[in-house]
Design a protein around this motif. Structure first.
Motif, short mmCIF file in Angstrom:
data_model
loop_
_atom_site.label_atom_id
_atom_site.label_comp_id
_atom_site.label_asym_id
_atom_site.label_seq_id
_atom_site.Cartn_x
_atom_site.Cartn_y
_atom_site.Cartn_z
N GLN A 76 0.91 -1.05 -0.08
CA GLN A 76 0.05 -0.12 -0.06
C GLN A 76 0.99 1.04 -0.11
OE1 GLN A 76 -2.26 -1.65 3.35
NE2 GLN A 76 -4.02 -0.55 2.76
N ALA A 77 0.58 2.29 -0.89
CA ALA A 77 1.22 3.54 -0.90
C ALA A 77 0.67 4.38 0.00
CB ALA A 77 1.20 4.05 -2.23
N ALA A 78 1.67 5.06 0.61
CA ALA A 78 1.08 6.33 1.53
C ALA A 78 1.63 7.69 1.00
CB ALA A 78 2.16 6.13 2.90
N VAL A 79 0.50 8.38 0.78
CA VAL A 79 0.59 9.63 0.31
C VAL A 79 0.19 10.60 1.28
CG1 VAL A 79 0.03 8.80 -1.97
CG2 VAL A 79 -1.95 9.44 -0.53
N SER A 123 19.27 9.69 8.43
CA SER A 123 17.93 9.26 7.87
C SER A 123 17.88 10.14 6.32
CB SER A 123 16.70 9.73 8.73
OG SER A 123 16.71 9.05 9.83
N ALA A 124 17.12 9.34 5.29
CA ALA A 124 17.03 9.83 3.96
C ALA A 124 15.23 9.49 3.88
CB ALA A 124 17.82 9.46 3.12
N VAL A 125 14.77 10.36 3.14
CA VAL A 125 13.53 10.19 2.46
C VAL A 125 13.28 10.60 1.19
CG1 VAL A 125 11.04 11.19 2.36
CG2 VAL A 125 11.93 9.98 4.63
N VAL A 126 12.70 9.76 0.32
CA VAL A 126 12.31 10.13 -1.10
C VAL A 126 10.81 10.54 -1.35
CG1 VAL A 126 12.22 9.28 -3.16
CG2 VAL A 126 14.28 8.74 -1.97
N VAL A 127 10.26 11.72 -1.77
CA VAL A 127 9.10 11.84 -1.99
C VAL A 127 9.00 12.22 -3.61
CG1 VAL A 127 8.61 12.73 0.39
CG2 VAL A 127 9.57 14.44 -1.50
N ARG A 128 7.72 11.94 -4.44
CA ARG A 128 7.56 11.94 -5.61
C ARG A 128 6.14 12.35 -5.92
NH1 ARG A 128 9.02 5.81 -6.93
NH2 ARG A 128 7.41 4.89 -5.95
N ARG A 129 6.03 12.95 -6.93
CA ARG A 129 4.87 13.42 -7.73
C ARG A 129 3.90 12.13 -7.66
NH1 ARG A 129 5.51 16.36 -12.62
NH2 ARG A 129 6.44 17.75 -11.43
N ALA A 130 2.51 12.10 -7.24
CA ALA A 130 1.77 11.08 -7.10
C ALA A 130 1.21 10.78 -8.57
CB ALA A 130 0.48 11.36 -6.20
N GLY A 131 1.22 9.59 -8.98
CA GLY A 131 1.15 9.40 -10.48
C GLY A 131 -0.20 8.53 -10.53
N TYR A 136 -0.63 15.80 -2.32
CA TYR A 136 0.70 16.36 -2.71
C TYR A 136 1.96 15.43 -3.38
CZ TYR A 136 -0.59 20.41 0.26
OH TYR A 136 -1.63 21.54 0.72
N GLY A 137 1.87 14.29 -2.60
CA GLY A 137 3.00 13.46 -3.21
C GLY A 137 3.06 12.19 -2.44
N GLU A 138 3.73 11.27 -3.03
CA GLU A 138 3.96 10.10 -2.18
C GLU A 138 5.21 9.85 -1.56
OE1 GLU A 138 4.57 5.18 -3.35
OE2 GLU A 138 4.18 6.66 -4.79
N ALA A 175 9.66 20.32 0.06
CA ALA A 175 9.98 19.42 -1.28
C ALA A 175 8.66 19.12 -2.15
CB ALA A 175 10.60 17.91 -0.93
N LEU A 176 7.64 18.88 -1.21
CA LEU A 176 6.53 18.57 -1.98
C LEU A 176 5.79 20.02 -2.63
CD1 LEU A 176 4.63 16.88 1.17
CD2 LEU A 176 5.23 15.62 -1.18
N LEU A 177 6.01 21.07 -2.27
CA LEU A 177 5.67 22.27 -2.66
C LEU A 177 6.42 22.53 -4.06
CD1 LEU A 177 4.89 24.41 0.26
CD2 LEU A 177 3.25 23.44 -1.05
N SER A 178 7.76 22.19 -3.87
CA SER A 178 8.57 22.29 -4.98
C SER A 178 8.10 21.33 -6.33
CB SER A 178 10.09 21.67 -4.67
OG SER A 178 10.68 22.63 -3.97
N ILE A 179 7.60 20.19 -5.96
CA ILE A 179 6.81 19.23 -6.84
C ILE A 179 5.71 19.93 -7.70
CG2 ILE A 179 6.01 17.10 -7.14
CD1 ILE A 179 7.98 16.05 -5.23
N ARG A 180 4.82 20.57 -6.49
CA ARG A 180 3.62 21.13 -7.01
C ARG A 180 4.01 22.50 -7.95
NH1 ARG A 180 0.21 24.15 -2.76
NH2 ARG A 180 1.85 26.19 -3.31
N ASP A 181 4.69 23.27 -7.59
CA ASP A 181 5.00 24.48 -8.27
C ASP A 181 6.21 24.37 -9.27
OD1 ASP A 181 2.84 25.51 -6.84
OD2 ASP A 181 4.04 26.42 -5.21
#
Length: 404
Positions: A3-6, A396-404, A252-254, A346-352
């Motif tokens: 299951q994806a978490a968004v 720690s490191a996290v990857v967030v991406r645009r929800a597709g 916003y993203g995954e 980061a999520l707002l960077s993806i959005r805008d």
């Protein structure tokens, strides 16, 4: 299939913006919230500037019964959680109470509340100590107060790993979504700009002693001399992707990837663990290094730590091959609140489709980083990496991406 978490909601309380819009407008414009300490008299300390959340009047947002029993840290967290849930369009009382939980990070707990009550004990006696001292100082109090306020009785907890804790909390939230929870409120907010908290932070040996807000916090700069502490952070709503889709939520993203490592002992001769954390996070997200469009750096502002981070990034991405930014130069390092705030950015960077700048910094070319400075940079950001390190060896490191 896992299951994806968004992320469907965000709430921000930051030194350069109270609320997500105010924060993002300031961050894109390069406006800093760093200035002289006003919450106590810091004249006698080596460090005298901080990122304070100005203009926050708790009584305008929270009921009086909560004011009496909470530290400033918790009041900021409660407001951020209120805003995040409203942003997600979620009414907690409409959910089954065990379908929603709260997982936050904390670095210090309610220091200001605790200091005040200890002063009362010393000067007036035990009868003058608030009964709320039993929990208002505690590092798990944000989780408890948010869950009580919104009737969330699902999986809950707190993570304590200093600056890395905010990412670790989000990862725990993702884990609970994958186990079947529908909604987890997560992130981190800290606030310890008081004399007790200040002494504790001074003891770490990493605070800048500059009195110039524009020159005090300079990660990846030849003149770097420590960091500026701050208060605030961000709370995010993580949701099962399918449940979010069914209710027509704005996404916003995954949260696509995560990893954490711990540095070996300094005398071991083994390399730091940051590079490994980044590589494992990319593997978890099933993305290649050339698919990362921007890195939100930890940006310690300490030359040796900046060197370690630059070497890790260059080893994974090759020198100057990926844009790197550190908008926390406008807020200071917010302890457990810093990394969740970077995730929001980061999520707002993806959005805008824009990368916010690292202000005031003149990059030292020896680090071989493509550091975004001066002005925001237009970019089609699809996938972002957020990096955080906590004092004592946490990575720690996290990857967030645009929800597709």
């Amino acid at each position: 299939m896992t299951q994806a978490a968004v992320i469907t909601g965000v709430g921000v309380t930051a030194p350069n913006g109270l609320g997500t819009k105010e924060y993002w407008d300031a961050t894109r414009a390069g406006r800093s919230g760093i200035g002289p300490v006003t919450r106590f008299t810091a004249d006698g300390y080596p460090s005298r500037i901080a990122g304070e959340v100005r203009g926050f009047v708790a009584e305008e947002h929270l009921p009086s019964r909560l004011i009496a029993q909470t530290d400033r840290m918790t009041r900021l967290a409660l407001l951020a959680a209120d805003w995040a849930l409203a942003d997600a369009g979620i009414e907690p009382e409409e959910l089954p109470e065990f379908d929603a939980g709260v997982i936050t990070a904390s670095s210090s707990g309610g220091f200001e509340f605790g200091e005040r009550e200890l002063r009362n004990l010393w000067s007036k006696g035990g009868a003058h100590v608030s009964a709320y001292q039993s929990f208002a100082w505690f590092y798990a109090v944000n989780t408890g107060q948010i869950s009580i306020r919104h009737g969330m009785r699902g999986p809950s907890g707190v993570v304590v790993s200093d600056q890395a804790g905010g990412l670790d909390a989000l990862a725990q939230a993702r884990r609970q979504i994958r186990k079947g929870s529908r909604v987890i409120v997560s992130g981190g907010v800290d606030a310890s700009i008081c004399s007790w908290g200040w002494v504790a932070q001074q003891a770490g040996g990493r605070l800048s002693t500059s009195d110039d807000p524009a020159r005090a916090y300079l990660p990846f700069d030849a003149e770097a001399g420590g960091h500026v502490p701050g208060e605030g952070g961000a709370i995010l709503v993580l949701e099962d992707a399918e449940a979010a889709r069914r209710r027509g939520a704005r996404v916003y993203g995954e949260l696509a990837g995560y990893a954490a490592t711990f540095d070996p002992a300094p005398e071991s001769g083994r390399p730091p663990g940051l590079r490994r954390a980044i590589e494992l996070a990319l593997d978890d997200a099933r993305v290649e290094p050339d698919e990362i469009d921007v890195v939100f750096a930890d940006a310690a502002g300490v030359p040796e730590l900046d060197r370690v981070e630059a070497e890790a990034l260059n080893a994974v991405f090759r020198p100057r091959q990926v844009p790197v930014t550190a908008p926390k130069t406008m807020t200071g390092r917010l302890h457990s609140g810093a990394a969740p705030l970077d995730v929001v950015a980061a999520l707002l960077s993806i959005r805008d489709r824009v990368i916010p700048p690292t202000v005031n910094v003149s990059p030292d070319q020896a680090y071989e980083l493509d550091l975004v400075t001066g002005q925001p940079r237009s970019a089609d950001v699809h996938t972002a990496l957020v990096v955080a390190r906590g004092q004592g060896g946490f990575n720690s490191a996290v990857v967030v991406r645009r929800a597709g």
